[in-house]
Design an enzyme around this catalytic site. Structure first.
Site, PDB file in Angstrom:
ATOM      1  N   TYR A   1       0.826  -1.212   0.000  1.00 17.56           N
ATOM      2  CA  TYR A   1       0.000   0.000   0.000  1.00 17.56           C
ATOM      3  C   TYR A   1       0.860   1.261   0.000  1.00 17.56           C
ATOM      4  CZ  TYR A   1      -3.813  -3.116   1.551  1.00 17.56           C
ATOM      5  OH  TYR A   1      -4.742  -4.123   1.672  1.00 17.56           O
TER       6      TYR A   1
ATOM      7  N   ILE B   1     -13.077  -4.539   7.469  1.00 18.41           N
ATOM      8  CA  ILE B   1     -12.195  -3.368   7.461  1.00 18.41           C
ATOM      9  C   ILE B   1     -12.616  -2.387   6.362  1.00 18.41           C
ATOM     10  CG2 ILE B   1     -10.171  -4.327   8.613  1.00 18.41           C
ATOM     11  CD1 ILE B   1      -9.062  -5.104   5.852  1.00 18.41           C
TER      12      ILE B   1
ATOM     13  N   LYS C   1     -13.035   0.972   4.203  1.00 20.99           N
ATOM     14  CA  LYS C   1     -12.063   2.012   3.894  1.00 20.99           C
ATOM     15  C   LYS C   1     -12.790   3.242   3.398  1.00 20.99           C
ATOM     16  CE  LYS C   1     -10.754   2.819  -0.037  1.00 20.99           C
ATOM     17  NZ  LYS C   1     -10.359   2.792  -1.455  1.00 20.99           N
ATOM     18  N   SER C   2     -12.362   4.405   3.857  1.00 19.24           N
ATOM     19  CA  SER C   2     -12.874   5.663   3.344  1.00 19.24           C
ATOM     20  C   SER C   2     -11.875   6.758   3.687  1.00 19.24           C
ATOM     21  CB  SER C   2     -14.241   6.000   3.948  1.00 19.24           C
ATOM     22  OG  SER C   2     -14.680   7.260   3.479  1.00 19.24           O
TER      23      SER C   2
ATOM     24  N   ARG D   1     -17.991   9.693   6.379  1.00 18.02           N
ATOM     25  CA  ARG D   1     -18.225   8.277   6.108  1.00 18.02           C
ATOM     26  C   ARG D   1     -17.446   7.406   7.085  1.00 18.02           C
ATOM     27  NH1 ARG D   1     -17.922   7.436  -0.010  1.00 18.02           N
ATOM     28  NH2 ARG D   1     -19.574   8.989   0.129  1.00 18.02           N
TER      29      ARG D   1
ATOM     30  N   ASN E   1     -19.306   4.667   9.296  1.00 22.30           N
ATOM     31  CA  ASN E   1     -18.912   3.257   9.263  1.00 22.30           C
ATOM     32  C   ASN E   1     -18.583   2.722  10.652  1.00 22.30           C
ATOM     33  OD1 ASN E   1     -19.237   3.177   6.488  1.00 22.30           O
ATOM     34  ND2 ASN E   1     -17.052   3.405   6.036  1.00 22.30           N
TER      35      ASN E   1
END
Length: 246
Positions: A37, A210, A212-213, A218, A222
């Site tokens: 990543y 998990i 993601k944002s 958001r 979440n």
């Protein structure tokens, strides 16, 4: 290992640092990153600057297949980038197509050396999990796979349970039609969003998720899935989306 974690795939640079800080502020205590990543330093910076104690946050990173020949140095680089002495979970990101058993032995050694508190895999089949266990006597603690209502497979879920392997799902929304009428109806019944229903569905099955944002609103939404649960009937209806998709 908290059932709800924060994913960081495809978030880099300042956006990653800001997103992880927002996640920690929203109450997340589980962060998921990976060598591939290219954001471990940003995740580590956000953790260090957050004021949240290191031992309160569960940190996962992953080894890419192309680094299988340099697993130890890659983990050392991850620890340095994250600014931690050990990760809570280190995963083999994908099967290498080569000698996964030899690589798994290196993971066991890293765990025994205290550099990873636990070890697991990602994107492995049940048969591949069994191969590692049979060869080494050490079963992966976790298998992180793509998981969503449309991908629901009760045999896969049960297979992990039988082996004592935690199933962790990634990309919960990418494989989901959030406009599906079933999700909309369940969401309306609880006064939440379809995305929150998808996350709660994971938790009610005991599956780690998990999301993601990079958007603070958001990220907070979440995280706000602990105040309700699906009924048995609602969960079965969401489960059935997998049969409809197949």
């Amino acid at each position: 290992m908290p059932l709800l974690g924060f994913g960081t795939w495809q978030i880099t640079g300042v956006a990653c640092t800001d997103a992880v800080r927002a996640a920690l502020d929203a109450g997340y205590r589980h962060l998921d990153t990976a060598t591939m990543y290219r954001n471990e330093a940003e995740v580590g910076r956000a953790l260090a600057d957050s004021g949240v104690a290191r031992d309160e946050v569960f940190v996962t990173t992953k080894l890419p297949p192309d680094r299988a020949g340099a697993a130890g140095p890659t983990l050392d680089a991850s620890l340095a980038a994250l600014g931690v002495d050990a990760v809570d979970l280190w995963l083999v990101h994908w099967p290498t197509g080569g000698d996964d058993v030899a690589l798994w032995r290196e993971f066991v050694a890293a765990r025994d050396a205290g550099k990873a508190r636990d070890i697991g895999v990602s994107n492995f089949s049940l048969a591949q999990l069994d191969e590692l266990t049979e060869a080494t006597g050490v079963t992966p603690a976790v298998n992180q796979v793509r998981w969503a209502p449309a991908l629901f497979d009760p045999e896969v879920l049960e297979g992990h349970r039988e082996r004592g392997v935690v199933l962790e799902g990634y990309s919960p929304f990418k494989s989901t039609d959030l406009a599906d009428p079933v999700l909309a109806e369940v969401a309306d019944a609880h006064g939440v969003s379809p995305a929150q229903v998808v996350l709660r569905w994971h938790l009610d099955h005991g599956v780690v998720v998990i999301p993601k944002s990079a958007t603070p609103e958001r990220i907070s939404a979440n995280a706000d899935v602990l105040g309700f649960s699906l009924t048995e009937d609602e969960r079965a209806r969401v489960d059935a989306l997998g049969r409809m998709a197949s």
